[in-house]
Design an enzyme around this catalytic site. Sequence first.
Site, PDB file in Angstrom:
ATOM      1  N   GLY A   8     -24.646  -4.147 -12.015  1.00 40.79           N
ATOM      2  CA  GLY A   8     -24.172  -5.419 -12.099  1.00 40.79           C
ATOM      3  C   GLY A   8     -25.083  -6.298 -12.872  1.00 40.79           C
ATOM      4  N   LEU A  10     -25.511  -7.647 -15.782  1.00 36.15           N
ATOM      5  CA  LEU A  10     -25.158  -8.639 -16.373  1.00 36.15           C
ATOM      6  C   LEU A  10     -24.516  -9.800 -15.833  1.00 36.15           C
ATOM      7  CD1 LEU A  10     -23.703  -6.879 -19.629  1.00 36.15           C
ATOM      8  CD2 LEU A  10     -26.061  -7.524 -19.424  1.00 36.15           C
ATOM      9  N   GLY A  11     -24.432  -9.774 -14.768  1.00 38.89           N
ATOM     10  CA  GLY A  11     -23.891 -10.713 -13.632  1.00 38.89           C
ATOM     11  C   GLY A  11     -24.834 -11.963 -13.617  1.00 38.89           C
ATOM     12  N   GLN A  12     -24.611 -12.911 -12.658  1.00 35.77           N
ATOM     13  CA  GLN A  12     -25.393 -14.164 -12.416  1.00 35.77           C
ATOM     14  C   GLN A  12     -26.753 -13.979 -12.030  1.00 35.77           C
ATOM     15  OE1 GLN A  12     -24.530 -16.523  -9.083  1.00 35.77           O
ATOM     16  NE2 GLN A  12     -25.380 -18.281  -9.842  1.00 35.77           N
ATOM     17  N   ILE A  35     -20.764  -2.624 -16.110  1.00 36.72           N
ATOM     18  CA  ILE A  35     -19.420  -2.094 -16.560  1.00 36.72           C
ATOM     19  C   ILE A  35     -18.988  -2.532 -17.985  1.00 36.72           C
ATOM     20  CG2 ILE A  35     -18.070  -4.060 -15.786  1.00 36.72           C
ATOM     21  CD1 ILE A  35     -15.902  -1.816 -14.739  1.00 36.72           C
ATOM     22  N   ARG A  36     -19.731  -3.862 -18.614  1.00 38.49           N
ATOM     23  CA  ARG A  36     -19.457  -4.086 -20.000  1.00 38.49           C
ATOM     24  C   ARG A  36     -20.834  -3.862 -20.562  1.00 38.49           C
ATOM     25  NH1 ARG A  36     -20.982  -9.749 -19.816  1.00 38.49           N
ATOM     26  NH2 ARG A  36     -21.212 -10.369 -17.608  1.00 38.49           N
ATOM     27  N   TYR A 138     -14.217 -11.389   1.163  1.00 38.53           N
ATOM     28  CA  TYR A 138     -15.710 -11.182   0.677  1.00 38.53           C
ATOM     29  C   TYR A 138     -16.427 -11.298   1.783  1.00 38.53           C
ATOM     30  CZ  TYR A 138     -19.893 -13.058  -1.731  1.00 38.53           C
ATOM     31  OH  TYR A 138     -21.050 -13.328  -2.254  1.00 38.53           O
TER      32      TYR A 138
HETATM   33  N1  SER Z   1     -22.023 -17.791  -4.003  1.00 40.10           N
HETATM   34  C1  SER Z   1     -21.138 -16.996  -3.385  1.00 40.10           C
HETATM   35  C2  SER Z   1     -19.854 -17.539  -3.333  1.00 40.10           C
HETATM   36  O1  SER Z   1     -19.683 -18.590  -3.593  1.00 40.10           O
HETATM   37  C3  SER Z   1     -21.744 -16.899  -1.922  1.00 40.10           C
HETATM   38  O2  SER Z   1     -22.123 -15.729  -1.692  1.00 40.10           O
HETATM   39  O3  SER Z   1     -18.877 -16.552  -3.367  1.00 40.10           O
END
Ligand code: SER
Length: 317
Positions: A8, A10-12, A35-36, A138
């Site tokens: 991951g 390239l993610g936040q 993945i990209r 989540y």
């Molecule tokens: N920043 C995340 C979300 O809002 C929390 O882990 O999903």
Amino acid sequence: MKKIMVTGALGQIGSELVEKLRSVYGEDNILATDIRKSEQTSGPFELLDVTDGQRMHALAKDFGADTMMHLAALLSATAEKNPLLAWNLNMGGLMNALEVSRELDLQFFTPSSIGAFGPSTPKENTPQDTLQRPTTMYGVNKVAGELLCDYYFNRFGVDTRGVRFPGLISYVTPPGGGTTDYAVEIYYEAIKQGSYISYIQEGTYMDMMYMPDALQAIIDLMEADAQKLVHRNAFNITAMSFGPAEIAAEIQKHLPHFNMKYQVDPVRQAIADSWPNSINIEAAQQEWGFTAQYDLAKMTVDMLEKLSKQLQPKAIS
Ligand code: SER
């Protein structure tokens, strides 16, 4: 010498963590995967779908990794839109990363979240060890993930470590599909439009942290003396707690014409309502010396300064 594989990337978190790790441990010692495809040209990078355990294993082995930082995941609001996809990606990816770490004897990090708490968790000063009955997919993924990481440590001796991140704020890579994203968007809109419509209701407090503190926390936890770790998966950490009105007021100190309205999104509001207002971080402070440099005031100065350079400000009359 550390050789770290990041999923991951390239993610936040990943996009900034990879840069930070490369500056600390050397560019060639960090394998970024996503993945990209990456647009950046320097440093090792490989395409990886984390649900493909065989490829994950092959990449880690070929690179000679000794550490896995597994970041690839769907955030809370996106996971609510597609719970089955979230389960498959968040849990399937995590199982693969833990298995690869067991097979290749890697040190292991993955983030948990304040999303691992639920409505029955004490809301104020939420303890490290407490009720965790989240009501989101989540959150279910994060609690299961914490337990799995503890299981891999206890059962197989994998050196698993993790933190429960609060909302993370940064001017580099925007988050996607989180509940705390408003606290990032508000800075962009303050500069671009001079106004913001908050999807989170006034008076809804959540924990937050500025990205430089989050990155340092990952490094500090991974470098910490294992003998001192009583907990592992995962440590409460935070730097500040505020609601929309408080962050708006802080922005107004610098942009007096900034104004905010509310148009509440029931899905994200319900998620936010189920999370703590502020969490207790004593375990992280005592066991590995967690500290944060940025509070709301200091972060706001830095965000506005950095984003003003990036964005074209609209004239505020
Ligand atoms: N920043 C995340 C979300 O809002 C929390 O882990 O999903």
